[in-house]
Write an enzyme that holds these catalytic residues in place. Structure first.
Site, mmCIF file in Angstrom:
data_model
loop_
_atom_site.group_PDB
_atom_site.id
_atom_site.type_symbol
_atom_site.label_atom_id
_atom_site.label_comp_id
_atom_site.label_asym_id
_atom_site.label_seq_id
_atom_site.Cartn_x
_atom_site.Cartn_y
_atom_site.Cartn_z
ATOM 1 N N GLY A 1 0.825 -1.211 0.000
ATOM 2 C CA GLY A 1 0.000 0.000 0.000
ATOM 3 C C GLY A 1 0.858 1.259 0.000
ATOM 4 O O GLY A 1 0.531 2.255 -0.649
ATOM 5 N N ASN B 1 -7.284 4.457 9.592
ATOM 6 C CA ASN B 1 -6.810 3.197 10.161
ATOM 7 C C ASN B 1 -6.952 3.130 11.677
ATOM 8 O O ASN B 1 -7.088 2.058 12.246
ATOM 9 C CB ASN B 1 -5.353 2.935 9.763
ATOM 10 N N GLN C 1 -7.487 0.752 4.101
ATOM 11 C CA GLN C 1 -8.294 0.198 5.197
ATOM 12 C C GLN C 1 -9.740 -0.063 4.789
ATOM 13 O O GLN C 1 -10.435 -0.831 5.441
ATOM 14 C CB GLN C 1 -8.272 1.137 6.409
ATOM 15 N N SER D 1 -4.077 -2.563 -0.320
ATOM 16 C CA SER D 1 -2.986 -3.406 0.176
ATOM 17 C C SER D 1 -3.527 -4.791 0.509
ATOM 18 O O SER D 1 -4.527 -4.914 1.217
ATOM 19 C CB SER D 1 -2.376 -2.765 1.427
ATOM 20 N N CYS E 1 5.610 3.682 21.335
ATOM 21 C CA CYS E 1 6.710 3.888 22.277
ATOM 22 C C CYS E 1 8.018 3.883 21.506
ATOM 23 O O CYS E 1 8.450 2.855 21.017
ATOM 24 C CB CYS E 1 6.690 2.760 23.300
HETATM 25 N N1 PLP Z 1 -2.504 3.408 4.186
HETATM 26 C C1 PLP Z 1 -3.200 3.056 5.273
HETATM 27 C C2 PLP Z 1 -4.459 3.800 5.614
HETATM 28 C C3 PLP Z 1 -2.763 2.022 6.089
HETATM 29 O O1 PLP Z 1 -3.459 1.691 7.189
HETATM 30 C C4 PLP Z 1 -1.566 1.330 5.734
HETATM 31 C C5 PLP Z 1 -1.036 0.264 6.597
HETATM 32 O O2 PLP Z 1 -1.318 0.188 7.782
HETATM 33 C C6 PLP Z 1 -0.888 1.734 4.574
HETATM 34 C C7 PLP Z 1 -1.378 2.778 3.832
HETATM 35 C C8 PLP Z 1 0.380 1.057 4.156
HETATM 36 O O3 PLP Z 1 0.124 -0.216 3.587
HETATM 37 P P1 PLP Z 1 1.292 -1.294 3.510
HETATM 38 O O4 PLP Z 1 1.494 -1.839 4.873
HETATM 39 O O5 PLP Z 1 0.789 -2.334 2.547
HETATM 40 O O6 PLP Z 1 2.484 -0.586 2.972
#
Ligand code: PLP
Length: 399
Positions: free
Chosen positions: A71, A150, A178, A198, A324
């Site tokens: 993603g 997310n 998401q 993703s 953290c």
């Molecule tokens: N965009 C959002 C909203 C996400 O939650 C995430 C991953 O948590 C990503 C992009 C990145 O995706 P990837 O882990 O496949 O690089």
């Protein structure tokens, strides 16, 4: 001890059907899709089947789908392409609550002299549409806004934004990492130019992503090399993962059609029980308009990390709203942008469910968590007053 996995916005279990679909591509079907011989060439056809399955999930045409490595790569590619294709335009608009794949890329662009506008959200995590309208100017190359957050699961009004941007001829990218597989997305109706997905968020493996680019949208590739993905993303295809993603999208399409009400009901049960049994607990974000699987709950005057460690002792997996790092707690940029008080940001826990979760697992969390909160509050070295003081110091440091 059986794991109770409630961290599906971090990553998901690969569905057994997906694993099964992928296995032959690690054993007998190991050819390269670009090869001239039949052994390799047959792979090409299988990739195209997966491409059609992905397209079907989001109402796209198969040739609008580009397979990427994740993603983050899709997000970076979309923004890079947008600015490279419009060299005269030096302004990018996004929101304060995006994933770091967008925020840090915008920071990178700012370092190269681009102007970046970060749109604010209100206390429920909703976008300020007036601020969006006001920030657009004739220098704006692209607007990038996530479909669903997310951390809180809050869903943005993508259709409304898209209509507004299309009327002004501005390129629109949506990070739907998401949202895809959790809520319906129909690009036949949504006025969006590019979308990122993703695999590992929808029960496919890690290391496979998708960038949808609407037909007719100018596009500059990010990875340059071979002619794969019709020259739009170089690199020998990750065949097994592409096949797995196709299968996962086919399954997600069916699941969405069946309805996500049972998943939302499980989430709501967890939320209602925790709010009832834990004093000073609040849900973060707009509860009306959010993903069916997500809840972000703040347990005031406790550290989210302490809660997670105690839950971990029972095999329960969740996430906190602060990370953290190097001994200091970095409060969630999403909750901070929403203006959530520090005492609540530090005690936030995100539970994100999937259709693999069972009632009995939710019941176990409802049984285990309230005594944990009570106990942590009772022997907090801070106490309520000190905790507030600590949060004030932390707030001053962060601002
Ligand atoms: N965009 C959002 C909203 C996400 O939650 C995430 C991953 O948590 C990503 C992009 C990145 O995706 P990837 O882990 O496949 O690089």
């Amino acid at each position: 001890m059986k794991t109770i996995y409630l961290d599906n916005n971090a990553t998901t279990q690969v569905a057994p059907e997906v694993v099964e679909a992928m296995l032959p591509y690690f054993t007998e079907l190991y050819g390269n899709a670009s090869s001239m011989h039949t052994f390799g060439g047959q792979i090409h056809g299988r990739i195209e089947v997966a491409r059609a399955q992905v397209a079907e999930l989001i109402g796209a045409e198969p040739d609008e789908i580009i397979f990427t490595g994740c993603g983050s790569e899709s997000d970076n590619t979309a923004l890079m392409s947008a600015v490279e294709c419009n060299p005269a335009k030096r302004h990018v608009i996004t929101t304060r609550v995006e994933h770091s794949a967008i925020l840090n890329f915008c920071k990178h662009l700012a370092g190269k002299g681009y102007r970046v506008t970060y749109l604010p959200v209100d206390t429920l995590g909703r976008l300020n549409m007036d601020a969006l309208l006001e920030s657009i100017d004739d220098q704006t190359a692209v607007v990038s806004i996530m479909c669903a957050n997310n951390e809180t699961g809050v869903i943005f009004p993508i259709e409304e934004i898209g209509k507004m941007l299309r009327a002004r001829g501005i390129l629109f990218h949506v990070d739907a990492v998401q949202a895809a597989g959790k809520i319906p997305i129909n690009l036949k109706e949504l006025p969006v130019d590019m979308i990122s997905l993703s695999g590992h968020k929808l029960h496919a493996p890690k290391g496979i992503g998708v960038l949808y680019v609407r037909k007719g949208t100018r596009f500059c590739p990010y990875l340059i090399g071979g002619h794969q993905e019709r020259g739009r993303r170089a690199g020998t295809e990750n065949v097994a993962s592409i096949i797995g993603l196709g299968k996962a999208c086919e399954m997600a399409k069916k699941e969405i059609a069946w309805g996500t009400a049972p998943l939302a009901a499980l989430r709501d049960k967890l939320e209602a029980a925790l709010l009832k049994s834990c004093p000073d607990a609040v849900v973060n974000g707009d509860r009306e308009n959010r993903l069916p699987n997500t809840t972000s709950i703040s347990f005031e005057y406790v550290e989210g990390e302490a809660i997670l460690l105690r839950l971990n002792e029972y095999g329960i997996c969740a996430s906190s709203g602060s990370a953290c790092t190097s001994g200091s707690l970095q409060p969630s940029h999403v909750l901070r942008a929403m203006g959530i008080p520090y005492t609540a940001v530090h005690g936030s826990v995100r539970f994100s469910l999937s259709s693999y979760n069972r009632q009995s697992e939710i019941d176990r969390v409802i049984e285990v968590l309230p005594p944990i909160i009570k106990e942590l509050r009772s022997y907090s070295p801070f106490g309520r007053d000190k905790f507030e003081q600590y949060c004030r110091i932390d707030a001053a440091r962060a601002d």
